[in-house]
Each structure stands twice: as structure tokens, then as C-alpha cells.
Design a protein around this motif. Sequence first.
Motif, PDB file in Angstrom:
ATOM      1  N   GLY A  30       0.872  -1.169   0.000  1.00 16.18           N
ATOM      2  CA  GLY A  30       0.000   0.000   0.000  1.00 16.18           C
ATOM      3  C   GLY A  30       0.906   1.214   0.000  1.00 16.18           C
ATOM      4  N   GLY A  60       2.198   4.991  -2.583  1.00 14.76           N
ATOM      5  CA  GLY A  60       1.754   6.216  -3.233  1.00 14.76           C
ATOM      6  C   GLY A  60       0.785   5.990  -4.381  1.00 14.76           C
ATOM      7  N   VAL A  61       0.896   4.847  -5.062  1.00 19.80           N
ATOM      8  CA  VAL A  61      -0.037   4.586  -6.171  1.00 19.80           C
ATOM      9  C   VAL A  61      -1.419   4.175  -5.658  1.00 19.80           C
ATOM     10  N   LYS A  73       0.009  10.712  -2.235  1.00 17.11           N
ATOM     11  CA  LYS A  73       1.077  11.084  -1.309  1.00 17.11           C
ATOM     12  C   LYS A  73       0.721  12.269  -0.417  1.00 17.11           C
ATOM     13  N   ASP A  74      -0.572  12.533  -0.269  1.00 15.10           N
ATOM     14  CA  ASP A  74      -0.973  13.574   0.684  1.00 15.10           C
ATOM     15  C   ASP A  74      -0.524  13.150   2.076  1.00 15.10           C
ATOM     16  N   SER A  77       6.432   4.611  -0.380  1.00 16.14           N
ATOM     17  CA  SER A  77       7.036   4.811  -1.694  1.00 16.14           C
ATOM     18  C   SER A  77       5.992   4.332  -2.714  1.00 16.14           C
ATOM     19  N   GLN A  78       6.427   3.975  -3.911  1.00 14.13           N
ATOM     20  CA  GLN A  78       5.425   3.694  -4.946  1.00 14.13           C
ATOM     21  C   GLN A  78       4.425   2.621  -4.509  1.00 14.13           C
ATOM     22  N   GLU A  79       4.931   1.493  -3.991  1.00 12.64           N
ATOM     23  CA  GLU A  79       4.024   0.390  -3.611  1.00 12.64           C
ATOM     24  C   GLU A  79       4.100   0.043  -2.122  1.00 12.64           C
ATOM     25  N   HIS A  80       5.148   0.497  -1.445  1.00 11.62           N
ATOM     26  CA  HIS A  80       5.376   0.142  -0.041  1.00 11.62           C
ATOM     27  C   HIS A  80       4.783   1.177   0.910  1.00 11.62           C
ATOM     28  N   HIS A 114      -6.340  11.940   2.288  1.00 11.64           N
ATOM     29  CA  HIS A 114      -7.116  12.713   1.318  1.00 11.64           C
ATOM     30  C   HIS A 114      -7.921  11.730   0.466  1.00 11.64           C
ATOM     31  N   CYS A 167     -10.315  11.965  -1.755  1.00 16.92           N
ATOM     32  CA  CYS A 167     -10.546  12.220  -3.196  1.00 16.92           C
ATOM     33  C   CYS A 167      -9.387  11.633  -4.003  1.00 16.92           C
ATOM     34  N   MET A 168      -8.159  11.879  -3.527  1.00 12.36           N
ATOM     35  CA  MET A 168      -6.976  11.415  -4.245  1.00 12.36           C
ATOM     36  C   MET A 168      -6.847   9.894  -4.155  1.00 12.36           C
ATOM     37  N   ASP A 199      -9.234   8.425  -6.515  1.00 14.59           N
ATOM     38  CA  ASP A 199      -8.772   8.595  -7.889  1.00 14.59           C
ATOM     39  C   ASP A 199      -7.643   7.611  -8.218  1.00 14.59           C
TER      40      ASP A 199
END
Lengths: 368, 368
Positions: free
Chosen positions: B270, B272-273, B277-278, B313-316, B341, B343-344, B347
Amino acid sequence: MTYLQQITSPTLLIDEKICRDNIARMATKAKNNSMKLVPHFKTGQSKAIGKWAKDYNVPEITVSSIKMAEYFCGDGWETIHIAFPFNPLEIKKLNELSQNQKISVQLVNSEVAKMLANQLRSPVGFFIEIDAGYGRTGVAVSDFGKIEEILRISQTSDYLQFRGFYIHAGHSYYAKDVAAIHEQNIAALNMLKNKYRTEFPDLVTRTGDTPTCSMMDDFGGIDEMGPGNFVFYDLTQAGIGSCTKADIAVALAVPVVDINPEKKTILIHGGGVHLAKDVLFEPNGEKNFGEVVFLSDEGWEIPKSRSFVKSISQEHGIIQASEELLQKAQVGGLLGILPVHSCMTADCMKAYLSLDGQWIDHTEGFSF
Amino acid sequence: MTYLQQITSPTLLIDEKICRDNIARMATKAKNNSMKLVPHFKTGQSKAIGKWAKDYNVPEITVSSIKMAEYFCGDGWETIHIAFPFNPLEIKKLNELSQNQKISVQLVNSEVAKMLANQLRSPVGFFIEIDAGYGRTGVAVSDFGKIEEILRISQTSDYLQFRGFYIHAGHSYYAKDVAAIHEQNIAALNMLKNKYRTEFPDLVTRTGDTPTCSMMDDFGGIDEMGPGNFVFYDLTQAGIGSCTKADIAVALAVPVVDINPEKKTILIHGGGVHLAKDVLFEPNGEKNFGEVVFLSDEGWEIPKSRSFVKSISQEHGIIQASEELLQKAQVGGLLGILPVHSCMTADCMKAYLSLDGQWIDHTEGFSF
């Protein structure tokens, strides 16, 4: 119709030549060090970019999730490595994929090693991920007890096959001394190789981060390199010194919707859902979410005077504009934004438009 | 099969009851103020959630891009408002959509007003967006010259129809004094209404942000409210005081892949993707990318002692874990993360799983 005439909303552009040059340069560096380049495709997430990589003799790739592995399955890769501590909830999917595609995974504990040893139905390779100082994930480099426990468990299985040791020194993104981190990686991997090569003569060592792979020339006998970001680079990497801004292979094309000459700001349709929210800081503390480039039919050009995105929300971006930019920009026109973190921007956008107007695939978007 | 048994990778959960309660509460507040609630669907981006909103007599919605407007076209909305300074590159698409769906847009300058006046082929409403202090976008509240220029241009067109004034006080997210911002909004909108109502007797005023709409009770005669985030809320809104953590209607389910009892950290799939990154900051300066909840077949429960995602990070993601969490968590299990956040996060995830195991659509993901 030029690529520019196709664009009406935020669109991620890719410059194939820059991207190929980045891959070629890293492939040459790997070759010069007798290393195998196993690029991390969490950045591009694209079969088309995979085809380009194959032109530089890249036989194997790395991904960061089983979903991404599935996307690349059957696309002609010798092995697909999932560089993430394996998630045991996905063993069923792994068993499906590994029937027809050589796959390797990453292990950091004995619990997951046991589950794999018990439940795998086809051969799957594994790397033990080593934490040489990053602190995100991995077995501590001196924790031989845990390393040997994982190795011992794997030996109870016909399918779980040890391939070697993997280090991703993600802290090279934040550190001043990339060379010191690189030395630490080399020392850790060589120590482990020497310690275990008698028992496992085929074991390989791999190091992963873009800064060390870009900035260092001597890899001290490490067998493989697995950087990801280098295929595109970005402003973060340019700031570290891994590349120049001219090496950045992607730019977000954004519509200009308002210009405020008094405040010297430009409002663009381009926000957190397009660029992601990675941020750099200007010397005066201002935030920088991306830098402006000028677009033309041939691609993009870095302006003489810098302008950057100083704030973003979900869909909005506000550029702090130079005089040069204020003179050139017009409402209804397009600008380019070099991203702070290209992997995240690509993951937001889920497709690329090439400079000859072709759509390029991404794992979760266009597929051909 | 319970919803939990369906999950093998990061999955955004939605609690329909909490979401409906949030909508019902806001609808009641709007009714008590004789206001029309026009929720901003950039948060949910979902036709299914749109159906829930219709149960509380919501006839009209707001979106933040023409892509999102297109998604909701033909789904029974009286009007779809695109609350973003209109991007003139999308006039062709607007002309397509407005043939069969009543649409309104937002204007902040005369350039785009002129382009629309010249190129529209069907009636389209417009709000003039007013900047009452946020500074992101909009005509300055006292810039009557620009307001009247836009109005004059619209009068040259048979299709461009003035609807009123719109304020999104996005700075209420960061300000200590939400009440003061609210007073400023009321004063600005009432002043403009009084100034222009003789010429435009049907003009309406609308205010948009979730903090003022959630925390204030008296709207001083503003005609419409258009908050977005309130359908889900999130940790940011809980921090501002717009809601409690129990009002947060979405949680990211994440697989646990490693536990480090010495460091008291838990590694999850889990990053940033998934969460975006809020970030919020703890009193001691540590980053907080989301807070842990325990999952059960009935939904999620807020633990007695707080644990939060301290880095991604991206996936961690790495959780700084309480003793309670360390005792409960296990490798191969699932945890929930309340987003910073929503909404983000929505998305990023592009679909929701309900607590009865049904997939719920999102603009760019599942569609039914």
C-alpha cells in the motif's frame, strides 16, 4: 495531424529517442561491468518500452506487483522478477502465472517462505532482500539467522529456488553521499556472496537504485543491476545528479486556462491526479511540483529562464512564471511540465503519447 | 464469500451506511438553510454513489473535468456543472455533450468567454468563479471590470447563459479560522448578488468547500452549496474538525507482508499509487500518510491506540505500530488505512468494494 493537435486535456508525452538513449547508456554501463541489466519496469509499465529495451539486449525485467507481472506475462521475457516482499494472499495468482512464465519473487521473512514452500505448484525463483541501511524493508545484512532460516525452508520445497541477494538502496534518493551508499551495497553483497557461494554456486547479487547505477562507474563485482527510474529520469534525479534535465524522457502536456500577469502566475489543467504530489523544494522554501518546458511539433525545449508549478490541487496547477513564459503562454495553448517523480506521474496518467502521435501502452491503461 | 475473502491486493473499501449518513446530514443542512445541495463528485466519481445521493433529493452534481462530466452524462442529472476554469481546447467535446445534457461551466477571464460565445452550438450555463482570498483561481471579488466584461461577452451569444457566482474557499483546508473564511464568502457572494440581481434576477450564488459547509450552520442567504469531500471525509477533514474519524466512509484494505517487532513497524502493500502522497504531520514532525483500522466482516473499527503509515514509496507503506496492532497483525493478513485525502485515494484506486462484497464504479475504472 501532429501530436500537439491531438491534445485537448492533460497528456503524458514520451520522447522515444531520449528514452532509448537512457536505456542504451545504462546497458553499456552494465556491459562494461559484465553485469546483467534487469530494468525495473514499475517506471514505464509498458510493453512498447519493453520492446525498445529488448533492442539493447535486455532479456529480463523487474516489476513491483503481481498485477504488473501479469501484464508482462507472455511478452517474451526470460524471467519477470517481482521486487516486493511477496504478499502471500497472491500465491494462487502466482501459481497461475508461473505455469507459463518464469517468475522470481522477493523474500524477507520465514513466514512467507513457509507459505510458498507449502503452496507453490511450479518452480519460482526468489531473492532475499537485504537491508543495507535503507530501513524500508529487507533482512538486516548481518542477520544470518534469518537468511539461513529462509534458505533452509526453501530447501524443503521442490519449487522454491534460491537465486541470490537483492538490495534496493532507496535512501540514495535522499542522501548527499551516493558513493558511500554504493560502497556499502558492494560490501554487503560481496560479503553475502562469499559467505554463501560454496553452498549456492549459482547465486547472484543485484543492486537496484537509479542514483548509484547512474552515477557510479565501478560496481565491484555485483552481478546484476535493476534500476527503474532511469528509463525516464525526472527532476528529482536531475537534482541528485543522476541525469541532466535534457535526459528526462517524459513531460506532461497541460492546457493553459488562465494567466494572471500581475501575480505572474499561470493556471493549468494539471494537478495531483496527473503529476502525483511528489514535491521538491526551492532554495527559498517554495514548493516545486514540476518545471515548465515549451512544446513544439518536434518535442519539448527547456526554456532559458525557469518556471515551475508552485502549487497543485486535484486538477489545478499554478505556475510561477518567468517573463519569458508570460510572453509566450496563451490561454487555450499548451505547456509541458517535467515531472518531479516520473514513475508516479506515469502511474497517474496510464498512457503515453509519442512525438509522432502514437499512443503507448501502460499497465492499467491502454493495452494493444 | 465475505468482502474480506475477496481481497488479495490493495482494495478501497466503502461503507455505504457512513457515506449515506454523510450525504443525508449535508442534505438536511442545505434544506434547513433553503439551499440547494449540488455535491462535487470529484470525490466519489461514481454513478452508484450518485444513485445514493438521489435518495436525498440531490438533482444536480458538480464535476472537475469534462471527462468526468462525460461519465455522468445521461445518468439522470438535471445539470452537470464543471467546476474548473473552462479549458477552451475542449469546446468541441462540450458541444457534443451539451446537445443532450444540461451543462454549466466556470469562467474566470474574457478570452475563454469569447471563445465560448463564438463556438458554442447549444445552451451552456456559466458561473463566474470568484476569488475571495484563496488565490488559486477566480476573478478578484472587486474586479467588477472583468466580471462585467465576461457578462457583456456572454450577452453577444445565444448559448452562453449566466447562472451566477461561485466561490471555492480551498484555503479553509489550511486556515485556523474557518468561520472567518465563511463570513468572507457570505459577504462576497451577497455583495455580488445585490450588485447584479437587478440585471440578472435569476442569478444564484454557490459556495463549495467541505470545511465551511460541514462546520457552519448559517449560510447567510447563499443559494447553493457544492462541497465534495464530505461524502467520504478523511483524516485531513477530521483534523480540521469537519467530521470525526467515525464519519470517514472509505478505507484502503492492505496486505501485511512483513512485521518487525523490534522496530515496531509493519510493512504493507500500500503506497503512493494507492493512497496518493498527501500527508499530515504528527506533533513531533513525523509524517502521517494514513491511520490503521482493524477490519472484520462487518467493516472497520478504529483501534484504541493509534498507529499510522509513517512512510510510503510507490508500492510500499511502513506503519509505525502500537503494541495493540503488533499483537493483532499477522503476515498474510489485512489491515485498513483511513486516507489522508480520500478524493486522491479514490482517484488512485478507481473502484470501491462495498462491505457486502459488491464492486462500486469510479469514472476511470469499473463501469456498469
